[in-house]
Design a protein around this motif. Structure first.
Motif, PDB file in Angstrom:
ATOM      1  N   LEU A 201     -10.629   1.265  -8.583  1.00 22.27           N
ATOM      2  CA  LEU A 201      -9.753   2.308  -8.051  1.00 22.27           C
ATOM      3  C   LEU A 201      -9.740   2.270  -6.531  1.00 22.27           C
ATOM      4  O   LEU A 201      -8.688   2.433  -5.910  1.00 22.27           O
ATOM      5  CB  LEU A 201     -10.206   3.685  -8.548  1.00 22.27           C
ATOM      6  N   ALA A 202     -10.901   2.032  -5.933  1.00 22.33           N
ATOM      7  CA  ALA A 202     -10.970   1.928  -4.469  1.00 22.33           C
ATOM      8  C   ALA A 202     -10.170   0.726  -3.982  1.00 22.33           C
ATOM      9  O   ALA A 202      -9.469   0.813  -2.963  1.00 22.33           O
ATOM     10  CB  ALA A 202     -12.424   1.816  -4.027  1.00 22.33           C
ATOM     11  N   LEU A 203     -10.245  -0.381  -4.699  1.00 24.22           N
ATOM     12  CA  LEU A 203      -9.473  -1.566  -4.336  1.00 24.22           C
ATOM     13  C   LEU A 203      -7.978  -1.273  -4.431  1.00 24.22           C
ATOM     14  O   LEU A 203      -7.214  -1.569  -3.510  1.00 24.22           O
ATOM     15  CB  LEU A 203      -9.838  -2.750  -5.221  1.00 24.22           C
ATOM     16  N   TYR A 204      -7.565  -0.690  -5.532  1.00 25.42           N
ATOM     17  CA  TYR A 204      -6.154  -0.360  -5.702  1.00 25.42           C
ATOM     18  C   TYR A 204      -5.678   0.548  -4.565  1.00 25.42           C
ATOM     19  O   TYR A 204      -4.629   0.326  -3.969  1.00 25.42           O
ATOM     20  CB  TYR A 204      -5.918   0.306  -7.063  1.00 25.42           C
ATOM     21  N   GLN A 205      -6.467   1.594  -4.254  1.00 26.61           N
ATOM     22  CA  GLN A 205      -6.052   2.531  -3.219  1.00 26.61           C
ATOM     23  C   GLN A 205      -6.031   1.861  -1.849  1.00 26.61           C
ATOM     24  O   GLN A 205      -5.141   2.120  -1.038  1.00 26.61           O
ATOM     25  CB  GLN A 205      -6.961   3.766  -3.195  1.00 26.61           C
ATOM     26  N   ALA A 206      -6.979   0.963  -1.583  1.00 24.49           N
ATOM     27  CA  ALA A 206      -6.987   0.230  -0.312  1.00 24.49           C
ATOM     28  C   ALA A 206      -5.750  -0.659  -0.199  1.00 24.49           C
ATOM     29  O   ALA A 206      -5.147  -0.767   0.876  1.00 24.49           O
ATOM     30  CB  ALA A 206      -8.259  -0.601  -0.186  1.00 24.49           C
ATOM     31  N   MET A 207      -5.362  -1.291  -1.305  1.00 26.38           N
ATOM     32  CA  MET A 207      -4.137  -2.096  -1.312  1.00 26.38           C
ATOM     33  C   MET A 207      -2.931  -1.217  -1.019  1.00 26.38           C
ATOM     34  O   MET A 207      -2.059  -1.563  -0.238  1.00 26.38           O
ATOM     35  CB  MET A 207      -3.955  -2.791  -2.671  1.00 26.38           C
ATOM     36  N   ARG A 208      -2.902  -0.081  -1.649  1.00 20.45           N
ATOM     37  CA  ARG A 208      -1.786   0.855  -1.476  1.00 20.45           C
ATOM     38  C   ARG A 208      -1.718   1.355  -0.034  1.00 20.45           C
ATOM     39  O   ARG A 208      -0.649   1.400   0.569  1.00 20.45           O
ATOM     40  CB  ARG A 208      -1.981   2.009  -2.458  1.00 20.45           C
ATOM     41  N   ASP A 209      -2.884   1.706   0.515  1.00 24.56           N
ATOM     42  CA  ASP A 209      -2.934   2.193   1.900  1.00 24.56           C
ATOM     43  C   ASP A 209      -2.462   1.121   2.885  1.00 24.56           C
ATOM     44  O   ASP A 209      -1.862   1.442   3.914  1.00 24.56           O
ATOM     45  CB  ASP A 209      -4.354   2.637   2.272  1.00 24.56           C
ATOM     46  N   ALA A 210      -2.757  -0.153   2.566  1.00 24.93           N
ATOM     47  CA  ALA A 210      -2.363  -1.265   3.435  1.00 24.93           C
ATOM     48  C   ALA A 210      -0.947  -1.749   3.128  1.00 24.93           C
ATOM     49  O   ALA A 210      -0.479  -2.702   3.748  1.00 24.93           O
ATOM     50  CB  ALA A 210      -3.350  -2.417   3.285  1.00 24.93           C
ATOM     51  N   ASN A 211      -0.304  -1.107   2.142  1.00 21.30           N
ATOM     52  CA  ASN A 211       1.037  -1.515   1.712  1.00 21.30           C
ATOM     53  C   ASN A 211       1.050  -2.998   1.329  1.00 21.30           C
ATOM     54  O   ASN A 211       1.939  -3.751   1.720  1.00 21.30           O
ATOM     55  CB  ASN A 211       2.064  -1.212   2.808  1.00 21.30           C
ATOM     56  N   LEU A 212       0.040  -3.384   0.554  1.00 22.57           N
ATOM     57  CA  LEU A 212      -0.161  -4.776   0.179  1.00 22.57           C
ATOM     58  C   LEU A 212       0.112  -4.958  -1.315  1.00 22.57           C
ATOM     59  O   LEU A 212      -0.429  -4.226  -2.144  1.00 22.57           O
ATOM     60  CB  LEU A 212      -1.609  -5.163   0.489  1.00 22.57           C
ATOM     61  N   THR A 213       0.939  -5.924  -1.644  1.00 25.70           N
ATOM     62  CA  THR A 213       1.258  -6.208  -3.044  1.00 25.70           C
ATOM     63  C   THR A 213       0.162  -7.067  -3.675  1.00 25.70           C
ATOM     64  O   THR A 213      -0.679  -7.650  -2.973  1.00 25.70           O
ATOM     65  CB  THR A 213       2.589  -6.962  -3.158  1.00 25.70           C
ATOM     66  N   ASN A 214       0.213  -7.171  -4.991  1.00 22.62           N
ATOM     67  CA  ASN A 214      -0.710  -8.055  -5.707  1.00 22.62           C
ATOM     68  C   ASN A 214      -0.563  -9.490  -5.218  1.00 22.62           C
ATOM     69  O   ASN A 214      -1.547 -10.204  -5.036  1.00 22.62           O
ATOM     70  CB  ASN A 214      -0.444  -8.004  -7.217  1.00 22.62           C
ATOM     71  N   VAL A 215       0.666  -9.918  -5.017  1.00 24.01           N
ATOM     72  CA  VAL A 215       0.939 -11.286  -4.564  1.00 24.01           C
ATOM     73  C   VAL A 215       0.321 -11.517  -3.185  1.00 24.01           C
ATOM     74  O   VAL A 215      -0.334 -12.532  -2.940  1.00 24.01           O
ATOM     75  CB  VAL A 215       2.460 -11.578  -4.550  1.00 24.01           C
TER      76      VAL A 215
END
Length: 141
Positions: free
Chosen positions: A80-94
């Motif tokens: 969940l922390a990883l997902y939220q960090a990705m979201r905060d950085a506006n970073l896609t899975n790709v």
């Protein structure tokens, strides 16, 4: 990661478990212990739904008087922390996959709460986002 839960006994004797921070997570049990056990699964399922719907993970609020806490296990909490960090950085899975030199499907598994990833992989992905995983141990209540 611990979310406060409200437990309320119904007229039929069942105990309803609800989460003020995650309204989609609700369940019940015949006893307090059963309701709390079911609450773990309901919380994980609801937060997994947040990931699937690309929604922000609500931070847990401080428990109020009469509320219990439901603690997420370390691996789902890290995911969940990883997902939220990705979201905060506006970073896609790709994009994260490119940084880590892994496929988008591998990144998808890293944030899938039902997939049994290695914690080290999640830790590496967090590091690629400038984050570090911290685990705390405390005396059980």
């Amino acid at each position: 990661m611990a979310y406060p839960v409200n437990l309320k006994r119904h007229k039929d004797g069942a105990i309803l478990a609800t989460f003020p921070d995650v309204p989609e997570a609700l369940t019940e049990g015949e006893s307090v212990n059963e309701a709390l056990t079911e609450a773990h699964d309901a919380l994980a399922a609801a937060l997994g739904g947040y990931i699937n719907e690309r929604r922000a993970i609500p931070p847990p609020s401080k428990a109020k008087r009469g509320q219990r806490l439901v603690f997420l296990p370390p691996l789902p909490a890290a995911k969940l922390a990883l997902y939220q960090a990705m979201r905060d950085a506006n970073l896609t899975n790709v994009a994260l996959g490119r940084r880590l030199k892994i496929t988008e499907a591998a990144v998808r598994r890293l944030i899938d709460l039902d997939h049994r990833s290695h914690i080290g992989q999640v830790e590496e992905a967090l590091a690629a986002l400038g984050k570090r995983l911290v685990v705390e141990v405390e005396k059980a209540a």
